[in-house]
Design an enzyme around this catalytic site. Structure first.
Site, PDB file in Angstrom:
ATOM      1  N   HIS A 171       0.862  -1.184   0.000  1.00  0.00           N
ATOM      2  CA  HIS A 171       0.000   0.000   0.000  1.00  0.00           C
ATOM      3  C   HIS A 171       0.891   1.224   0.000  1.00  0.00           C
ATOM      4  O   HIS A 171       1.537   1.539   0.986  1.00  0.00           O
ATOM      5  CB  HIS A 171      -0.899  -0.013   1.239  1.00  0.00           C
ATOM      6  CG  HIS A 171      -1.707   1.250   1.343  1.00  0.00           C
ATOM      7  ND1 HIS A 171      -2.671   1.570   0.429  1.00  0.00           N
ATOM      8  CD2 HIS A 171      -1.669   2.277   2.217  1.00  0.00           C
ATOM      9  CE1 HIS A 171      -3.200   2.735   0.747  1.00  0.00           C
ATOM     10  NE2 HIS A 171      -2.612   3.183   1.818  1.00  0.00           N
ATOM     11  N   ASP A 197       1.218   5.033  -0.294  1.00  0.00           N
ATOM     12  CA  ASP A 197       0.573   6.346  -0.240  1.00  0.00           C
ATOM     13  C   ASP A 197       1.248   7.310  -1.196  1.00  0.00           C
ATOM     14  O   ASP A 197       2.465   7.492  -1.155  1.00  0.00           O
ATOM     15  CB  ASP A 197       0.676   6.917   1.180  1.00  0.00           C
ATOM     16  CG  ASP A 197      -0.231   6.192   2.145  1.00  0.00           C
ATOM     17  OD1 ASP A 197      -1.440   6.169   1.904  1.00  0.00           O
ATOM     18  OD2 ASP A 197       0.282   5.640   3.144  1.00  0.00           O
ATOM     19  N   ASP A 246      -7.461   1.783   2.352  1.00  0.00           N
ATOM     20  CA  ASP A 246      -7.038   2.679   3.435  1.00  0.00           C
ATOM     21  C   ASP A 246      -7.963   3.865   3.693  1.00  0.00           C
ATOM     22  O   ASP A 246      -8.005   4.355   4.816  1.00  0.00           O
ATOM     23  CB  ASP A 246      -5.611   3.166   3.152  1.00  0.00           C
ATOM     24  CG  ASP A 246      -4.952   3.824   4.355  1.00  0.00           C
ATOM     25  OD1 ASP A 246      -5.337   3.488   5.492  1.00  0.00           O
ATOM     26  OD2 ASP A 246      -4.061   4.662   4.173  1.00  0.00           O
ATOM     27  N   HIS A 304      -5.675   9.938  -0.603  1.00  0.00           N
ATOM     28  CA  HIS A 304      -6.399   9.995   0.663  1.00  0.00           C
ATOM     29  C   HIS A 304      -5.587  10.568   1.823  1.00  0.00           C
ATOM     30  O   HIS A 304      -6.094  10.607   2.954  1.00  0.00           O
ATOM     31  CB  HIS A 304      -6.979   8.619   1.023  1.00  0.00           C
ATOM     32  CG  HIS A 304      -5.957   7.531   1.126  1.00  0.00           C
ATOM     33  ND1 HIS A 304      -5.535   6.810   0.030  1.00  0.00           N
ATOM     34  CD2 HIS A 304      -5.296   7.037   2.175  1.00  0.00           C
ATOM     35  CE1 HIS A 304      -4.652   5.912   0.419  1.00  0.00           C
ATOM     36  NE2 HIS A 304      -4.483   6.030   1.718  1.00  0.00           N
TER      37      HIS A 304
END
Lengths: 988, 988
Positions: free
Chosen positions: A54, A56, A178, A428
């Site tokens: 994951h 970001d 997330d 996000h």
């Protein structure tokens, strides 16, 4: 959209070349997609291990710091190495699988790879061993994004994958593991983009607990009240461990779980123990899911930088766990992907619980509501929204101005930089406001850089369209009355470009130093204008950036998808403007609205719609919730970037009264309210406006008292709301909210304020049978209705503690980096009062006009005689129900077009109807030679889009058949429908 | 020793097969070694980047935890992944290089690899891309190890490399980058093992500073005063940054330095800045070295787990830095290895400063002397020393007992486990005492496990040799008077195995419950014995582990490399032993020594040698230094596992007087001294002994006063030492020490106690013209002479603070894991008083007898009539100057033999002479069919050993030619020479 698919294209004109450039044509028979999924065993409990990372797109570090692995002192993370490592490890065993999600990173990596590596990766993709999931530029935030920007960022990522890998690069699963709550509009978008399913990790802990018991962690989300099922139906799976591996099985370099130690000659041989523990985990997980397939996410934030650790141990796990089958174990563990797991769920031919609301707000514990980020970093949220408007304008002018837009008299311009910056900003931890301060600066810097490249393009395009290449300036600081050209010029022209497909009327306030001006439209007709003094609060805010004494105020009209021009000249002899009058009068009014103020307090007291003859009591004031300071040691939650937690449910009032001044003339009427040295507001009513503008200025929020403050404005009315209020989802459909209530479970409310907050992306309203008070916002904010008749919106937050969700900083924005003084934020709320059944007729166009604002640009002196002063790119304005969502150059001879029905199916008598548009008659200067409809994400021909069908457990009534298009050129839009077309075009 | 070398073997008998098993014979023309080194540019400053990892064979985690990457919560480190990753990365570019050092880890990894990986690795080794450096099982500690165990561990590692990779696996460079000070004997060993050079990282900061100015960081170490140069000459390089990369260039996953960001489309492009910084670093480093070659160690502790990070950035660094050559840069950077760097230094044909002392003590700052670890964990240090004795015995009995030793009546035995455990225990955080407590337990557990496997072997071997397979027990707790068999038996036999090549006389004390016993030797002759009460202190120490009331004391004699048997029977009617007599007499004495005590204090007062008629005043007492508590925050150094820092130079006395009791009989005379409840001593003089035994018992060291304590014993004499004292180096040659002085630089003494401490491995002495008082220790300890005439030895340490060198624990050993009570430690010092010129004649054999102690084993009942009760593996005892260092089975028909001249060239009139041994006439039962001399590490035929020759800057006088061997069978040993032979043998 791979070459071999060309033959199935149904339209009559020659095939579009776009979208396939760069795709390697020598690989003819890839076996990707569902066909490439690993075999499972129907007699077993099949455990799908999903190796994933994951990544970001900015959070504690900037996106480029994450890419390169710089600043590992902040967080150990380097995406270049992750992709290097995974590609290497995948080659070692065809059983191994990996999914990759964030195209912003993959793009950065891909462009640095040599041909040999690219071939290897393409092969992996074609064999389904490396699978792209989600595939947008980023994994967007769901609470604070606008659908327009979300669709754009998804399109950017999906196009990159399509161009690079063809059909095998097309993601089949949406993956929002997330984001902190899930918007229904996002689900609707994903469905329309052709995704077969959606997985996420975070939902309210009470909701999760109930779903676990009911085996409803997997469900069918019906994500639109307007679109006919299954158009917006999205199979949705909630992952068992967020997006982490089960306890004890994290083998990343960032973890400390025991590796599988299978050399009997060394100490601590642990195979038996690991197998036992894994079987126990699998059996216990299978109890909360419906089928004999379960999924385990084997990865987490920035994991797989050294993929060998993961795969080496998973290889062993699979070998040893499946080795137990000979001894009677019924567990079959395998490398898999979310889409392969999804396929097995689909094969189970089960029915799934139906969900029609959304997953807001998100709470991970009783006092831990993630509702602060709805408002966090309000300046960044506004800048992002404004940048979306810039980008759409830039896109449009790139098409309308033709190739010389990109390379013209002002140099080389491009929309790419801003497109990518906007795509990154949808992440996000970007527009959400949950990044570190230095990363927030980076997002803003990227947007500014993108806008700089767009400016060149816009100047070139306007030079083509107007025929004038005189210097052109933009004034980005009009909100603080700063614009060097207008402040000093005695004669200038103003170009007003309108990105909407409908004519627009817009109020302009230009900083000037003269006391009277003549304003003329393109026909030379005089336009009413007034000069009024710059408000004190604005002067304080702009500091040394500008010196204008006055503002020149007038109303402009601009044609659809085009511009017009105004000429402004200083009138030497005019009298100075009257000084603002203190206190009187206590009413402001135009032909549409009447607004009264309480003479004792200076606050709003009523609002009347003179056309509908309706009136409400309306008082408004500003308050702050005292942010919980928390105590990280014994886990008492503080307010922070993510979390809103007032330490008391009653907010503090800033001032019971406001000092007021007023300005009244034929163009504008203002009441200027001073509540405190750090909070002021202008209540503004333009002569021709059906909405009341509340321009608030908040900050520097004082913290000398060591109390964190979350500043709200509250509108108190006599509307009989009975606990209900309404907020939009990503700027589109509106959801009904009810205080202390969730539609899908029996809520135990533990935070009476924060637990009732919802995201407001473009509008919120309260209503009863007679009256609807709608507030249109200029950015995403959090809001609620805590008592009946009231609507509150959080405007700004200044906090002193980190909220222990990773960002590691208190949300304490200052006016200069590292400085002591808090950031001042200014914004607008637009209020309209209408009967409920006609409210949409005004708030739909109003909100779109807020999102896509006219772009003003200025040239010194009079307009050249040869210049084309007015232009519309459309043959005619689109029908009122139709919004022109996207006009963007796709390839040298093709343009991406999105048309949207902007009304919900039941909200407007006038407009909630199917509407037809003729694409060939759309543009005035661009000839449409061919058209092909695409999926919403523009990565698949619509005709080829075929989604898995899922059955809800309780079937709803069958839907009426939607009307079909009259012809290939005439397309019909149903309420809330967005249709996406690739147009082959020629500049005419 | 690869197959193609067979033809050059010079000896007359057929070639030994050993050492080449497993070597892949299909690779015929490897270009490893110096020939494989990268090209350099003589016109440039050549920067040798040396990618490396430093993998502690246990420290904060156990060796197997490090191997697997378990317990990453303690420290992130997983060697399996390092090797996986490096092998992968090396394949990507033939220019890349890596060195690997610790065979204990490589061995673990190699046995888990498939054939394909093994082939790849072999190829890398054969091309010099993966190079083994140092190559021992571990990187041994230099201060607390015994040469015998160091040679063994090196041999184990080098043999594994030789067996696996042949000649290309043979390390050419010794590499001790981490040990905390450097012993001259280690340098001598490395020279004799054939290493061409030696690199290390740590030396006294004052020394380093001077060497930097003088460009003497590279030097020639003449590491023996006895061996003829260049036999013990070792080129020695001190690395510029310890073993770390230069500041700003650490690209491991454990580092946070900026990667090279070379994509101009991303933010923070830093190529120019990185190149500039690197050039600056290179130029500044070149100023402190002599040649136009410099070395940079690119790696550190457990780095390269994800080698891609390193290589990807180094590839870029090399490309961009060398790219500057076109613009006039004179820096040429390349992947290299220490041996390739060494080759360039050798080609420079320079001369090098000569060094003849050692690098102890090591200080990294004015108050940071790493002299605590000389004593840290005294119980582990003793157990390691004892285990060495076990291992040599086990090795010998494996040879003497033949194949049935490994598989015989007691099951399957092996020496491998103990050999590996001992090899691991030599690591510089093992026997050094600087590991975490749980790791110290692991080392001890490994030794115990090794000894358990050896016990089976020893039992089998003794069954072969004696002809009796009756149960045989070993008593490992005789030091606390615990031995179940002797405590309960009325009749038993005791086998005394002597691992020395000379007959030994040894005093035995067996725990018994009877009050009188008859002891008979193998001829049935009665042996004088006495029963004396177990001292109170011993009873307290053993707790519930034993119940013996008395000790049976007698003297035994055992043949060289063999055993004899004693029969012991309880005499029913004997009178009980006399109780110890308090206080009187104040003299103990035998025919060799007389020892007096001060009646007022109970302390020793004099020691006389009755043979030489010499006498010294000698008082002895116990003290503790108060450990500095430090203050980590403002870097005031505390005492800890590594560092000794008394907070005051005057130690506290434990008691000015000792309560005494005495035992006196014909076999032994003891004065038992009680200084405090936690400190006692037995001063013991056996009837036939020329040395005085001081058996000290220290602990539990009290810490209720919150003061850390470093307990010493101090011998104060009237010997006129003038600041000089003497300590051995790894148990071999002795170095002269002088208080507040270093031979090679002008010392600024900042720690008057700790800065004068030196390691004592087997002995220390003080002397003047008449008298030498020599102390032989039973383990490694730290010691010094702080005032003239005095010699102090640190016995035990109990500390309350970590010393901030990484171990993260205070050195606070307890009697039970995690318990409150401090560990009690018991040990022995043996004192001899002689004239200086005959001192070696006694301390050399005495020390060897301490290192290789007789192994006692017991069988219940009388010896069977058929049993062979006495045996010697030698045809005759070796000459007194010759020590049998190694007898160890090498392959099924070959044995490794090491013979050592145990005297220095000038220390003994009697023995400092060449001595000749006939190898064919060595063994009594093993027939030697052939013999080949090898390098000391046994990984190369001696005849092929060819080392680089280095010239000292100041040449010493030419050495006389050493005598050559009379014949291939008769080999001559010169003082301090060790010769290593591979014998082809047949059991006769």
């Amino acid at each position: 959209m791979a070459p071999y698919q060309y033959t199935v294209v149904v339209l009559v004109f020659s095939l579009l070349q776009s979208g396939v450039s760069g795709f390697p044509t020598n690989i003819r028979n890839p076996v990707c997609g569902y066909e490439s999924c690993p075999a499972t065993d129907p007699s077993m409990l099949n455990v799908h291990l999903v190796p994933h990372t994951h990544d970001d797109v900015g959070w504690l570090k900037t996106v480029d710091q994450y890419y390169y692995g710089d600043r590992n002192d902040i967080q150990h993370a380097g995406v270049q190495y992750i992709l290097d490592s995974v590609v290497q490890e995948l080659q070692k065993d065809p059983a191994r699988r990996f999914i990759y999600v964030e195209s912003a990173f993959f793009y950065r990596w891909w462009r640095q790879q040599d041909q040999a590596t690219r071939r290897v990766v393409t092969q992996l993709v074609n064999e389904g061993r490396l699978e792209f999931i989600n595939g947008g530029w980023c994994m967007s935030d769901e609470a604070t994004t606008h659908y327009s920007a979300v669709i754009d960022q998804m399109t950017l990522g999906l196009r990159f994958l399509n161009d690079t890998f063809g059909a095998c690069g097309r993601p089949r699963v949406a993956w929002h593991i997330d984001p902190f709550g899930h918007a229904r509009e996002h689900a609707s978008i994903f469905a329309q983009m052709g995704y077969d399913g959606f997985f996420f990790g975070r939902l309210d802990y009470q909701d999760k607990s109930r779903r676990m018991k009911a085996k409803e962690l997997e469900l069918l989300w019906r994500a639109s009240e307007s679109l006919s099922p299954p158009m917006a139906d999205l199979f949705t799976g909630i992952l068992p461990n967020g997006y982490n591996p089960p306890d004890g099985f994290c083998w990343d370099q960032s973890c400390s779980d025991a590796p599988i130690r299978d050399d009997p000659y060394l100490e601590d041989f642990n195979v038996d123990e690991m197998v036992r523990k894994f079987l126990e985990t699998a059996h216990s997980q299978s109890k909360i899911y419906k089928t004999n397939h379960i999924i385990m996410t084997m990865g987490s934030d920035f994991q797989y930088e050294n993929a060998n650790l993961w795969y080496k141990n998973m290889d062993k796990l699979i070998r040893y766990v499946n080795g137990q089958q000979a001894a009677g174990s019924n567990v079959n563990v395998l490398y898999s992907t979310p889409s392969c797991y999804l396929q097995e769920l689909h094969r189970a031919n089960s029915t799934w619980a139906l969900k029609t609301d959304d997953f807001f707000p998100y709470a991970d514990d009783a006092h831990d509501f993630w509702t602060g980020y709805f408002t966090s970093r309000p300046a960044l949220k506004r800048y992002e929204r404004q940048s979306n408007s810039y980008l759409q304008t830039c896109n449009q002018l790139e098409v309308l101005g033709g190739p010389r837009s990109r390379s013209g008299p002002y140099g080389k311009g491009t929309s790419d930089t801003l497109r990518k910056a906007m795509a990154v900003a949808q992440h996000h931890d970007a527009v959400s406001g949950t990044e570190k301060q230095h990363v927030a600066y980076d997002y803003a810097r990227r947007l500014a850089s993108g806008w700089a490249y767009c400016k060149v393009l816009v100047r070139n395009s306007l030079a083509v369209l107007t025929g004038s290449d005189a210097p052109r300036s933009f004034c980005e600081n009009l909100n603080i009355s700063v614009c060097p050209l207008t402040e000093s010029s005695k004669m200038f022209t103003m170009n007003v470009y309108n990105p909407l497909a409908h004519p627009v009327s817009w109020s302009v306030r230009l900083p000037v130093n003269g006391s009277a001006y003549s304003v003329a439209d393109v026909q030379g007709k005089a336009v009413d204008s007034e000069v009024i003094p710059v408000p004190k609060a604005t002067k304080a805010l702009r500091g040394h950036r500008g010196w204008a004494l006055n503002e020149l105020v007038f109303q402009v009209e601009a044609p659809p998808l085009g511009y017009t021009t105004y000429s402004i000249s200083l009138l030497q002899n005019a009298p100075p403007p009257p000084p603002p009058r203190p206190k009187a009068p206590l009413t402001i009014q135009n032909k549409f609205l009447k607004v009264t103020f309480d003479p004792a307090t200076g606050l709003l007291s009523s609002l009347s719609n003179l056309e509908t003859q309706q009136s409400i009591k309306l008082s408004q004031n500003f308050y702050w919730y005292n942010a919980s300071a928390g105590n990280n040691e014994d886990s008492i939650q503080p307010s922070g970037a993510y979390i809103f937690r007032p330490n008391c449910s009653t907010p503090f009032i800033i001032s019971k009264t406001a000092k007021i001044q007023s300005v009244q003339n034929g163009v504008v009427q203002e009441v200027r309210q001073m509540f405190s040295p750090w909070l002021s507001q202008v209540v503004r009513l333009y002569a021709d406006s059906r909405e009341l503008e509340l321009e608030w200025t908040v900050g520097p929020v004082p913290i000398e008292d060591a109390l964190g403050k979350e500043v709200i404005t509250r509108l108190d009315t006599d509307i009989n709301t009975s606990g209900y209020f309404y907020t939009d989802s990503n700027g589109r459909e509106v959801l009904e909210r009810r205080r202390d209530y969730r539609p899908t479970w029996d809520l135990k409310q533990s935070e009476p304020i924060a637990g009732n907050y919802y995201p407001i992306n473009s509008r919120a309203y309260i209503k009863d049978k007679e009256s609807q008070l709608t507030v249109v916002t200029d950015r995403s904010q959090g809001g609620s209705s805590i008592v009946d008749g009231s609507l509150e919106i959080m405007l700004h937050r200044r906090l002193l503690y980190d909220d222990v969700r990773g960002v590691g900083e208190p949300l304490n924005e200052t006016s200069e980096a590292g400085g002591p003084e808090g950031l001042v934020v200014r914004g607008r709320l637009l209020l309209s009062l209408t009967p409920p059944d006609t409210a949409a007729d005004s708030h739909r166009p109003l909100a779109q006009a807020q999102v896509l604002q006219p772009l003003l640009s200025f040239q010194e002196g009079p307009a050249p005689a040869s210049a084309r002063l007015e232009f519309s790119g459309l043959q005619a304005a689109l029908p009122p129900a139709v919004h022109l969502l996207t006009v963007s150059q796709w390839d040298y001879d093709s343009v991406l077009l999105r048309l949207e029905h902007q009304y919900e199916s039941r909200e407007s008598k006038a407009y909630s109807q199917p509407v037809t548009v003729n694409l060939q008659k759309l543009f005035s200067t661009v000839e449409v030679m061919g058209v092909t409809e695409m999926s919403l994400g523009a990565n698949q021909w619509k005709s080829e889009m075929s989604r898995l069908v899922w059955r809800p457990s309780a079937d709803a009534a069958p839907q009426p058949k939607q009307p079909s298009d009259p012809s290939p050129w005439e397309i019909t839009l149903n309420p809330m429908e967005i249709r996406t077309f690739l147009l082959r075009v020629r500049q005419s």
